[in-house]
Enzyme design. Structure first.
Site, mmCIF file in Angstrom:
data_model
loop_
_atom_site.group_PDB
_atom_site.id
_atom_site.type_symbol
_atom_site.label_atom_id
_atom_site.label_comp_id
_atom_site.label_asym_id
_atom_site.label_seq_id
_atom_site.Cartn_x
_atom_site.Cartn_y
_atom_site.Cartn_z
ATOM 1 N N SER A 1 0.848 -1.189 0.000
ATOM 2 C CA SER A 1 0.000 0.000 0.000
ATOM 3 C C SER A 1 0.893 1.251 0.000
ATOM 4 O O SER A 1 2.064 1.180 -0.368
ATOM 5 C CB SER A 1 -0.917 -0.033 1.224
ATOM 6 O OG SER A 1 -1.889 0.980 1.117
ATOM 7 N N ASN A 2 0.365 2.380 0.411
ATOM 8 C CA ASN A 2 1.153 3.618 0.500
ATOM 9 C C ASN A 2 0.630 4.465 1.655
ATOM 10 O O ASN A 2 -0.299 4.073 2.361
ATOM 11 C CB ASN A 2 1.121 4.375 -0.838
ATOM 12 C CG ASN A 2 -0.301 4.752 -1.228
ATOM 13 O OD1 ASN A 2 -0.964 5.510 -0.532
ATOM 14 N ND2 ASN A 2 -0.783 4.198 -2.334
ATOM 15 N N ARG A 3 1.228 5.633 1.850
ATOM 16 C CA ARG A 3 0.960 6.423 3.062
ATOM 17 C C ARG A 3 -0.286 7.312 2.992
ATOM 18 O O ARG A 3 -0.540 8.069 3.908
ATOM 19 C CB ARG A 3 2.153 7.350 3.345
ATOM 20 C CG ARG A 3 3.389 6.633 3.788
ATOM 21 C CD ARG A 3 4.478 7.655 4.070
ATOM 22 N NE ARG A 3 5.776 7.015 4.133
ATOM 23 C CZ ARG A 3 6.264 6.428 5.216
ATOM 24 N NH1 ARG A 3 5.552 6.394 6.323
ATOM 25 N NH2 ARG A 3 7.459 5.862 5.203
#
Ligand code: CTP
Length: 413
Positions: A218-220
């Site tokens: 995923s990402n932030r």
């Protein structure tokens, strides 16, 4: 450049607005105290009127202590008689009844004016909001339902009381909507409606791509900017569909023209966007969909299997590119986001062209000024015809509001 009037959050829309709260006689009257406090905390000016029955549940003194204003319930006794219902109804920008009993709904539907509260309702010419709370049987009774329909036909806003456990112990519709829900409905009631009759889809947050049964890529992205854009559009009168990845915390903001669709993967986000797109007036892709996914998804990979494990990635679909290949109707507006760690504006402009967008919102990824997961942001709105507008730095809601103001100009031109 930056806009000085950026709102800190959506309740700030109520700052300095003049609200008249009418409290009628039901068990839920105690929750009107919380509502009055929330109005005051948002910076609104608040006056409270009660029915005589309301004063049996909460004392007027409670509201007087909170608002530093007289709380009126009796037309005849002094000094109350000196406070005219006409003056109060003219002072108020909006009247909110919470809780509204079945009896009070019936009186308002009939236009009765036999106490201070019902006189106010009849005299006030501006927006009115009623938040009913009552026993399920009373709510479902055809007489109450007919009264509600009549009031709504006449332009009053009547909220739907949610289901839950009532004072009697029965579970069913009839609970007072949460004070926060009444607060935002009040902000909506008083807000400008430049997006009235428009359907707006906003995507928000990161998506998850499974690697095995418990791990994912995923990402932030927190989804806060997307949520702020969806909230601002709703407050401007749009019907909103928020398509959010799992990174967005439960917004507790739904119903009455605001729908939340949860998706986990980029593929599912693509499907949800494609499904809603034909009826959309404006699509804002503020989500950060994962760009890669593991080619193979395994069962739980054990710690001692590291040497047998390799992570082979493939690309997920590009949602905006898929849309631009399919084309859009002339009235539809598509707005993308660009998160870049360097060469922000040139790269954002290249993305605008590459993805066939009407607008792109450029923001910083990485470094101390990164918008990812932060409460504040600063963005540049770039248009297809070469315009460039800097908004912020400021709270995400304020920036979202300013972005919509700009987009509304475009929609209207
Ligand atoms: N986007 C999309 N589909 C994806 C990834 C991104 O539609 N699979 C959208 C985003 O919602 C955003 C825009 O494309 O509106 C740009 O996203 P960004 O992450 O900045 O760029 P990418 O297209 O992913 O390209 P790169 O990561 O190489 O910068």
């Amino acid at each position: 450049m930056s806009n000085p009037g950026l709102y800190a959050d959506w309740p700030s829309l109520l700052k300095d607005r003049r609200l008249l709260l009418i409290v009628t006689g039901g068990v839920a009257a105690f929750r009107a105290v919380d509502l009055a406090r929330r109005y005051l905390r948002a910076g609104a000016q608040v006056r409270v009127a009660m029915t005589e029955a309301g004063t049996r549940f909460v004392t007027p003194l409670t509201f007087e202590a909170l608002t530093h204003q007289s709380c009126v319930w009796d037309m005849w006794s002094r000094p109350q008689a000196e406070i005219g219902h006409v003056a109060w109804s003219e002072w108020a920008e909006a009247v909110v009844v919470a809780p509204a009993t079945a009896n009070f709904l019936a009186k308002c539907a009939q236009g009765l004016a036999d106490d201070f509260a019902s006189c106010l309702m009849l005299a006030h010419e501006g927006p009115k909001l009623m938040a009913p709370a009552m026993n399920t049987g009373m709510w479902l009774n055809p007489a109450t339902q007919a009264n509600v329909r009549l009031l709504m036909e006449r332009g009053l806003e009547v909220m739907v009381p949610p289901c839950g456990r009532l004072a009697s112990g029965r579970i069913g519709p009839g609970r007072l909507p949460h004070p926060k829900a009444i607060l935002r409905r009040t902000a909506w009631l008083l807000g400008p409606k430049p997006l009235k009759d428009k359907v707006v889809v906003v995507t928000a947050g990161a998506t998850w791509e499974s690697w095995d049964d418990i791990r994912y890529l995923s990402n932030r992205s927190s989804g806060q900017m997307g949520l702020a854009l969806a909230q601002a559009a709703w407050l401007m009168g749009a019907r909103v569909i928020l398509i959010a990845g799992p990174s967005l915390e439960e917004p507790r903001w739904s119903g009455e023209g605001f729908d939340l669709i949860r998706v986990e993967t980029t593929q599912r986000m693509l499907e949800a966007v494609l499904k809603s797109f034909p009826s959309v007036d404006v699509l804002v892709m503020s989500a950060a969909p994962a760009d890669f996914r593991p080619r193979r998804v395994a069962g739980k990979i054990k710690k001692d299997q590291l040497d047998q494990t390799s992570l082979v990635l493939e690309q997920t679909p590009d949602i905006l590119k898929t849309l631009s290949q399919r084309g859009q109707a002339p009235h539809q507006l598509v707005v993308g986001f660009a998160a870049e760690s360097e060469e922000l504006l040139p790269r954002a402009r290249a993305k605008l062209v590459d993805k066939g967008l009407d607008f792109i919102v450029a923001n910083q990824a990485g470094g101390p000024r990164s918008a990812f997961g932060a409460p504040d942001t600063q963005v540049w709105l770039l248009s297809r015809d070469g315009e460039e507008l800097e908004i912020g730095p400021g709270p995400k809601f304020g920036v979202a509001w300013a972005l919509w103001e700009k987009l509304v100009e475009k929609i209207n031109s």
